[in-house]
Design an enzyme around this catalytic site. Structure first.
Site, PDB file in Angstrom:
ATOM      1  N   ASP A 111       0.798  -1.232   0.000  1.00  0.00           N
ATOM      2  CA  ASP A 111       0.000   0.000   0.000  1.00  0.00           C
ATOM      3  C   ASP A 111       0.831   1.282   0.000  1.00  0.00           C
ATOM      4  O   ASP A 111       0.327   2.332   0.367  1.00  0.00           O
ATOM      5  CB  ASP A 111      -0.989  -0.011   1.172  1.00  0.00           C
ATOM      6  CG  ASP A 111      -0.371   0.433   2.473  1.00  0.00           C
ATOM      7  OD1 ASP A 111       0.830   0.146   2.673  1.00  0.00           O
ATOM      8  OD2 ASP A 111      -1.067   1.075   3.259  1.00  0.00           O
ATOM      9  N   GLU A 112       2.079   1.176  -0.404  1.00  0.00           N
ATOM     10  CA  GLU A 112       2.958   2.347  -0.380  1.00  0.00           C
ATOM     11  C   GLU A 112       3.815   2.387  -1.631  1.00  0.00           C
ATOM     12  O   GLU A 112       4.298   1.344  -2.065  1.00  0.00           O
ATOM     13  CB  GLU A 112       3.977   2.204   0.763  1.00  0.00           C
ATOM     14  CG  GLU A 112       3.607   2.791   2.062  1.00  0.00           C
ATOM     15  CD  GLU A 112       4.713   2.483   3.052  1.00  0.00           C
ATOM     16  OE1 GLU A 112       5.730   3.182   3.038  1.00  0.00           O
ATOM     17  OE2 GLU A 112       4.554   1.509   3.810  1.00  0.00           O
TER      18      GLU A 112
HETATM   19  P1  TTP Z   1       0.542   0.218   7.069  1.00  0.00           P
HETATM   20  O1  TTP Z   1       0.675   1.181   5.941  1.00  0.00           O
HETATM   21  O2  TTP Z   1       1.639   0.173   8.070  1.00  0.00           O
HETATM   22  O3  TTP Z   1      -0.779   0.497   7.890  1.00  0.00           O
HETATM   23  P2  TTP Z   1      -2.244   0.893   7.413  1.00  0.00           P
HETATM   24  O4  TTP Z   1      -2.308   1.166   5.945  1.00  0.00           O
HETATM   25  O5  TTP Z   1      -3.183  -0.161   7.894  1.00  0.00           O
HETATM   26  O6  TTP Z   1      -2.535   2.198   8.244  1.00  0.00           O
HETATM   27  P3  TTP Z   1      -1.939   3.676   8.067  1.00  0.00           P
HETATM   28  O7  TTP Z   1      -3.138   4.554   7.785  1.00  0.00           O
HETATM   29  O8  TTP Z   1      -1.307   3.998   9.372  1.00  0.00           O
HETATM   30  O9  TTP Z   1      -0.959   3.655   6.938  1.00  0.00           O
HETATM   31  O10 TTP Z   1       0.360  -1.240   6.507  1.00  0.00           O
HETATM   32  C1  TTP Z   1      -0.351  -1.505   5.313  1.00  0.00           C
HETATM   33  C2  TTP Z   1      -1.076  -2.813   5.426  1.00  0.00           C
HETATM   34  O11 TTP Z   1      -0.145  -3.864   5.678  1.00  0.00           O
HETATM   35  C3  TTP Z   1      -2.063  -2.843   6.570  1.00  0.00           C
HETATM   36  O12 TTP Z   1      -3.343  -2.361   6.189  1.00  0.00           O
HETATM   37  C4  TTP Z   1      -2.068  -4.281   6.976  1.00  0.00           C
HETATM   38  C5  TTP Z   1      -0.687  -4.797   6.598  1.00  0.00           C
HETATM   39  N1  TTP Z   1       0.159  -4.942   7.804  1.00  0.00           N
HETATM   40  C6  TTP Z   1       0.236  -6.172   8.429  1.00  0.00           C
HETATM   41  O13 TTP Z   1      -0.368  -7.150   7.971  1.00  0.00           O
HETATM   42  N2  TTP Z   1       0.991  -6.300   9.568  1.00  0.00           N
HETATM   43  C7  TTP Z   1       1.660  -5.242  10.109  1.00  0.00           C
HETATM   44  O14 TTP Z   1       2.334  -5.389  11.166  1.00  0.00           O
HETATM   45  C8  TTP Z   1       1.588  -3.964   9.457  1.00  0.00           C
HETATM   46  C9  TTP Z   1       2.317  -2.769  10.022  1.00  0.00           C
HETATM   47  C10 TTP Z   1       0.817  -3.869   8.311  1.00  0.00           C
HETATM   48 CA    CA Z   2      -0.787   2.519   4.932  1.00  0.00          CA
END
Ligand code: TTP
Ligand code: CA
Length: 395
Positions: A111-112
């Site tokens: 997601d990045e």
């Molecule tokens: P992130 O970008 O860290 O988190 P997020 O998108 O849920 O929230 P934010 O708004 O803070 O960015 O992680 C992206 C996805 O990766 C998240 O939705 C679920 C997965 N993930 C895991 O499965 N385990 C983990 O420990 C993390 C950090 C993320």
């Molecule tokens: Ca995210």
């Protein structure tokens, strides 16, 4: 003559990604606390939270928390199992939005991504303007929100995207990086792990600005040439790393320089194993695999050698990389010398599976599902938890 102008880099990070996709799929969830992760089993579940939506975060629930703890904090939340192939599809769709604005897209997780939009200004406007267009497209076409950081470097863009979540847009003007970074906690510097943080604390540094005020020499003496130099540059907002789209990425490697030269080959091999595992995991995250494995070895006195082997098939698991890396290490080694550095690189990269348009989501075959589970555990317990026992028995 090549004129090097200021770059315009975006870091795009989807908000509460898995949970947001679930909310979109089922509007009845909207506004309610949603936790995506393992089965809570009335508080007796043993897995972890993958992510929580922002309503659930108000209860203090977040990624990697034991699911039993999440349940304790909010038993009325809606608990869902992850649906990876759905998130992978959304990830692909979002990527096609990025690719309308630039070819230079470097996904760094599901997601990045980093985007270099320097060359897109004439068509679409400056970095913040393009960020608005991307956010609008993600909202309009995917009913999801993203947070975007916009800056002249990857490091500053990445930090900026995190500062106004969710649905944020933070732009840092060129020349104002140091000022922007100064008040932030030192832990946000890339590469500052617990050991480095303790050393920073002893140097009296709490913020990035504190580190930026130190002489380069002090940082190099404290952290060594490579890390010290990196901290010196990053703390001043200097980061020249290019955005590398995986269309042109040629290799992926990791290396470690030991704090003190090491005589014990078990230590060297265990380190090489860890590095192999990190490279494998990183390749899988990017949906890549490579056929050439290269090991680099440097002994005391800086003599350095690299040994490589090309395999029949591209690989991206530690099970495949490690035996080759170990054999290359053993054939290259000069056992009487102590080792200063060891590294492993996988090159001749290609997509992990032909016909897969997505480049950074593990495919759904069984091997990869196992690898995915290993990755999830590694995230929680540190790399090596699962495969170490099976693969390292003779080290
Ligand atoms: P992130 O970008 O860290 O988190 P997020 O998108 O849920 O929230 P934010 O708004 O803070 O960015 O992680 C992206 C996805 O990766 C998240 O939705 C679920 C997965 N993930 C895991 O499965 N385990 C983990 O420990 C993390 C950090 C993320
Ligand atoms: Ca995210």
């Amino acid at each position: 003559m090549v004129t090097v102008g200021k770059r315009s880099i975006l870091h795009v990070d989807m908000d509460a990604f898995y949970a947001a996709v679930e909310e979109r799929e089922n509007p009845a969830l909207r506004g309610k606390p949603v936790v995506v992760g393992s089965e809570p089993k009335e508080g007796r579940g043993r897995g972890v939270v993958a992510t929580a939506n922002y309503a659930a975060r108000r209860y203090g629930i977040g990624s990697a928390m034991p699911i039993s703890e999440a349940w304790r904090r909010c038993p009325t939340a809606i608990y869902l199992r992850p649906r990876m192939s759905l998130y992978a599809d959304v990830s692909r769709e979002v990527r096609t939005i990025f690719e309308r604005f630039t070819d230079l897209v470097e996904p760094i997780s599901i997601d990045e991504a980093f985007l270099d939009v320097t060359a897109s200004h004439r068509l679409y406007g400056d970095g913040p303007a393009i960020a608005v267009l991307i956010k609008d497209a993600i909202r309009g076409e995917q009913e999801l929100t993203a947070s975007i950081g916009c800056a002249a470097s990857k490091f500053v863009a990445k930090i900026a995207s995190d500062l106004d979540k969710p649905d944020g847009l933070v732009a840092v003007r060129a020349g104002e990086e140091a000022e922007f970074l100064a008040p932030l906690p030192i832990g946000r510097l890339w590469g500052a792990g617990p050991k480095a943080l303790e050393r920073f604390r002893r140097l009296g540094c709490c913020t990035i600005g504190d580190a930026a005020r130190l002489e380069r020499d002090v940082l190099v003496r404290t952290f060594g040439e490579s890390l010290g130099d990196r901290f010196h540059r990053l703390s001043r907002g200097i980061d020249d790393r290019p955005v590398v789209s995986d269309h042109i990425r040629k290799s992926l490697g990791k290396e470690t320089t030991f704090g003190e030269d090491v005589a014990d080959r078990k230590v060297v091999e265990r380190t090489l194993f860890d590095l192999s595992e990190q490279v494998a995991s990183s390749l899988r995250r990017k949906g890549l695999a490579g056929a050439t494995v290269t090991v680099k070895l440097r002994w005391e006195g800086f003599d350095t050698v690299t040994r490589r082997r090309t395999l029949q098939e591209p690989v991206n698991t530690v099970e495949k990389i490690w035996p080759v890396a170990r054999e290359l290490l053993r054939t290259a080694d000069r056992p009487r010398l102590r080792v200063r550095l060891v590294g492993v690189t996988v090159s001749a990269l290609d997509r992990a599976e032909s016909g897969q348009s997505d480049l950074f989501v593990p495919s759904s075959d069984v091997d990869h599902r196992v690898a995915e589970a290993v990755d999830a555990l590694a995230e929680r317990f540190g790399s090596g938890t699962v495969t170490r026992a099976a693969l390292l028995d003779d080290v």
